[in-house]
Write a protein that holds these residues in place. Structure first.
Motif, PDB file in Angstrom:
ATOM      1  N   LEU A  40      -9.294  27.346 -20.552  1.00 58.34           N
ATOM      2  CA  LEU A  40      -9.299  28.461 -20.062  1.00 58.34           C
ATOM      3  C   LEU A  40     -10.744  28.245 -20.163  1.00 58.34           C
ATOM      4  CD1 LEU A  40      -8.472  30.906 -19.054  1.00 58.34           C
ATOM      5  CD2 LEU A  40      -8.693  31.336 -21.885  1.00 58.34           C
ATOM      6  N   ALA A  41     -11.948  28.092 -20.912  1.00 59.14           N
ATOM      7  CA  ALA A  41     -13.026  28.282 -20.582  1.00 59.14           C
ATOM      8  C   ALA A  41     -14.061  27.353 -19.915  1.00 59.14           C
ATOM      9  CB  ALA A  41     -13.781  27.371 -22.144  1.00 59.14           C
ATOM     10  N   TYR A  42     -13.306  25.990 -20.015  1.00 58.58           N
ATOM     11  CA  TYR A  42     -13.935  24.933 -18.953  1.00 58.58           C
ATOM     12  C   TYR A  42     -13.742  25.532 -16.847  1.00 58.58           C
ATOM     13  CZ  TYR A  42     -14.124  22.310 -22.523  1.00 58.58           C
ATOM     14  OH  TYR A  42     -14.246  21.592 -23.725  1.00 58.58           O
ATOM     15  N   ALA A  43     -12.136  26.244 -17.300  1.00 62.72           N
ATOM     16  CA  ALA A  43     -12.099  26.350 -15.264  1.00 62.72           C
ATOM     17  C   ALA A  43     -13.085  28.072 -15.008  1.00 62.72           C
ATOM     18  CB  ALA A  43     -10.824  27.163 -15.719  1.00 62.72           C
ATOM     19  N   LEU A  44     -13.070  28.654 -16.548  1.00 63.34           N
ATOM     20  CA  LEU A  44     -14.639  29.796 -16.648  1.00 63.34           C
ATOM     21  C   LEU A  44     -15.236  29.207 -16.083  1.00 63.34           C
ATOM     22  CD1 LEU A  44     -12.688  32.387 -18.544  1.00 63.34           C
ATOM     23  CD2 LEU A  44     -12.293  32.702 -16.525  1.00 63.34           C
ATOM     24  N   SER A  45     -15.979  28.549 -16.139  1.00 68.27           N
ATOM     25  CA  SER A  45     -17.219  27.944 -16.050  1.00 68.27           C
ATOM     26  C   SER A  45     -17.482  27.556 -14.586  1.00 68.27           C
ATOM     27  CB  SER A  45     -18.333  26.846 -16.637  1.00 68.27           C
ATOM     28  OG  SER A  45     -18.258  27.522 -18.344  1.00 68.27           O
ATOM     29  N   GLY A  46     -16.231  26.654 -13.959  1.00 65.17           N
ATOM     30  CA  GLY A  46     -16.462  26.580 -12.374  1.00 65.17           C
ATOM     31  C   GLY A  46     -15.971  27.837 -12.074  1.00 65.17           C
ATOM     32  N   VAL A  47     -15.420  29.034 -12.566  1.00 66.82           N
ATOM     33  CA  VAL A  47     -15.579  29.954 -11.122  1.00 66.82           C
ATOM     34  C   VAL A  47     -17.080  30.297 -11.438  1.00 66.82           C
ATOM     35  CG1 VAL A  47     -14.677  32.816 -11.515  1.00 66.82           C
ATOM     36  CG2 VAL A  47     -13.255  30.673 -11.933  1.00 66.82           C
ATOM     37  N   ALA A  48     -17.629  30.508 -12.562  1.00 62.47           N
ATOM     38  CA  ALA A  48     -18.383  30.678 -12.897  1.00 62.47           C
ATOM     39  C   ALA A  48     -19.774  30.150 -12.289  1.00 62.47           C
ATOM     40  CB  ALA A  48     -19.870  30.910 -13.817  1.00 62.47           C
ATOM     41  N   ALA A  49     -19.581  28.505 -11.015  1.00 67.31           N
ATOM     42  CA  ALA A  49     -20.692  27.732 -10.257  1.00 67.31           C
ATOM     43  C   ALA A  49     -20.331  28.440  -8.785  1.00 67.31           C
ATOM     44  CB  ALA A  49     -20.062  26.187 -10.573  1.00 67.31           C
ATOM     45  N   LEU A  50     -18.692  28.936  -9.124  1.00 67.08           N
ATOM     46  CA  LEU A  50     -18.522  29.189  -7.603  1.00 67.08           C
ATOM     47  C   LEU A  50     -19.458  30.059  -7.160  1.00 67.08           C
ATOM     48  CD1 LEU A  50     -17.330  28.578  -5.087  1.00 67.08           C
ATOM     49  CD2 LEU A  50     -15.058  29.726  -6.206  1.00 67.08           C
ATOM     50  N   VAL A  51     -19.157  31.610  -7.760  1.00 66.42           N
ATOM     51  CA  VAL A  51     -19.542  32.711  -7.838  1.00 66.42           C
ATOM     52  C   VAL A  51     -22.403  32.411  -7.798  1.00 66.42           C
ATOM     53  CG1 VAL A  51     -20.124  34.995  -8.848  1.00 66.42           C
ATOM     54  CG2 VAL A  51     -18.100  33.818  -8.696  1.00 66.42           C
ATOM     55  N   TYR A  52     -21.725  31.249  -8.541  1.00 63.14           N
ATOM     56  CA  TYR A  52     -23.529  31.491  -8.242  1.00 63.14           C
ATOM     57  C   TYR A  52     -23.595  30.767  -6.919  1.00 63.14           C
ATOM     58  CZ  TYR A  52     -23.831  32.714 -13.110  1.00 63.14           C
ATOM     59  OH  TYR A  52     -23.813  33.731 -14.259  1.00 63.14           O
ATOM     60  N   THR A  53     -23.431  29.709  -6.366  1.00 61.59           N
ATOM     61  CA  THR A  53     -23.126  29.272  -5.238  1.00 61.59           C
ATOM     62  C   THR A  53     -22.905  29.939  -4.242  1.00 61.59           C
ATOM     63  OG1 THR A  53     -22.320  27.105  -6.120  1.00 61.59           O
ATOM     64  CG2 THR A  53     -21.999  27.132  -4.315  1.00 61.59           C
ATOM     65  N   ILE A  54     -22.031  30.987  -4.283  1.00 63.54           N
ATOM     66  CA  ILE A  54     -21.349  31.778  -2.970  1.00 63.54           C
ATOM     67  C   ILE A  54     -22.996  32.849  -3.128  1.00 63.54           C
ATOM     68  CG2 ILE A  54     -20.380  33.283  -2.471  1.00 63.54           C
ATOM     69  CD1 ILE A  54     -17.484  32.207  -3.514  1.00 63.54           C
ATOM     70  N   GLY A  55     -23.454  33.568  -3.901  1.00 67.20           N
ATOM     71  CA  GLY A  55     -24.649  34.558  -4.146  1.00 67.20           C
ATOM     72  C   GLY A  55     -25.666  33.812  -3.852  1.00 67.20           C
ATOM     73  N   LEU A  56     -25.659  32.423  -4.401  1.00 67.19           N
ATOM     74  CA  LEU A  56     -26.694  32.004  -3.262  1.00 67.19           C
ATOM     75  C   LEU A  56     -27.071  31.627  -2.103  1.00 67.19           C
ATOM     76  CD1 LEU A  56     -29.892  29.824  -4.075  1.00 67.19           C
ATOM     77  CD2 LEU A  56     -28.427  28.021  -4.559  1.00 67.19           C
ATOM     78  N   ILE A  57     -25.937  31.023  -1.622  1.00 67.59           N
ATOM     79  CA  ILE A  57     -26.149  30.654   0.059  1.00 67.59           C
ATOM     80  C   ILE A  57     -26.635  33.024   0.539  1.00 67.59           C
ATOM     81  CG2 ILE A  57     -24.144  30.662   2.044  1.00 67.59           C
ATOM     82  CD1 ILE A  57     -22.852  28.492   0.222  1.00 67.59           C
ATOM     83  N   LEU A  58     -25.618  34.101   0.588  1.00 69.60           N
ATOM     84  CA  LEU A  58     -25.500  34.715   0.728  1.00 69.60           C
ATOM     85  C   LEU A  58     -27.507  34.657  -0.001  1.00 69.60           C
ATOM     86  CD1 LEU A  58     -22.326  36.474  -0.725  1.00 69.60           C
ATOM     87  CD2 LEU A  58     -22.509  35.216   1.801  1.00 69.60           C
ATOM     88  N   LEU A  59     -27.642  35.088  -0.780  1.00 70.06           N
ATOM     89  CA  LEU A  59     -29.098  35.627  -1.357  1.00 70.06           C
ATOM     90  C   LEU A  59     -30.029  34.851  -0.404  1.00 70.06           C
ATOM     91  CD1 LEU A  59     -28.878  36.136  -5.243  1.00 70.06           C
ATOM     92  CD2 LEU A  59     -28.813  37.718  -3.185  1.00 70.06           C
ATOM     93  N   SER A  60     -29.998  33.514  -0.051  1.00 72.92           N
ATOM     94  CA  SER A  60     -30.844  33.199   0.433  1.00 72.92           C
ATOM     95  C   SER A  60     -30.918  33.292   2.283  1.00 72.92           C
ATOM     96  CB  SER A  60     -30.426  31.284   1.226  1.00 72.92           C
ATOM     97  OG  SER A  60     -30.318  31.009  -0.482  1.00 72.92           O
ATOM     98  N   ARG A  61     -29.348  33.439   2.991  1.00 74.57           N
ATOM     99  CA  ARG A  61     -29.496  33.927   4.344  1.00 74.57           C
ATOM    100  C   ARG A  61     -29.718  35.662   4.689  1.00 74.57           C
ATOM    101  NH1 ARG A  61     -23.039  32.874   5.771  1.00 74.57           N
ATOM    102  NH2 ARG A  61     -23.417  30.970   5.710  1.00 74.57           N
TER     103      ARG A  61
END
Length: 135
Positions: A40-61
């Motif tokens: 569960l903890a590892y999956a949630l770290s993966g979700v966090a990574a995905l959210v940060y990636t999407i955020g980075l893309i949107l903010l960069s644009r």
């Protein structure tokens, strides 16, 4: 040589870049070294990574193109803050469910509480940008 200013946008983008790497690396290392210990903890770290990636893309644009709508980036900040609040609360209320920490455990205490501050500061900055204050 061009004189480059470092402003709020560059600091925020650097923060998101750092957390894309940190959350992705944490998830990968945890899954590679002991996948069954705290899935569960590892999956949630993966979700966090995905959210940060999407955020980075949107903010960069939106940083590259001032006419780009900021609403998607603001929504992503909201999702990120909701995730930090939910996971942070869960890890405080039921620590036994998390034998290993996630990026958002205890509201990001393992990362100096930056995970809870980053979406708040980013949302504030995006709101100011929308009003034309930060341009």
């Amino acid at each position: 040589m061009a004189d480059r200013k470092v402003g709020p946008a560059q600091v925020i983008l650097a923060g998101y870049t750092l957390f894309v790497v940190a959350a992705s690396a944490r998830c990968a290392v945890q899954l590679i070294t002991h996948p069954a210990r705290a899935p569960l903890a590892y999956a949630l770290s993966g979700v966090a990574a995905l959210v940060y990636t999407i955020g980075l893309i949107l903010l960069s644009r939106s940083n590259r193109n001032p006419d780009q709508p900021r609403t998607p980036a603001l929504v992503c900040c909201g999702v990120e803050l909701l995730g930090v609040a939910a996971v942070g609360s869960w890890t405080v209320l039921d620590p036994a469910a998390f034998p290993d920490a996630t990026v958002w455990s205890r509201f990001g205490s393992g990362y100096g509480f930056v995970p809870v501050l980053l979406p708040v500061l980013t949302g504030w900055w995006l709101s100011r940008e929308r009003e034309g204050v930060g341009r």
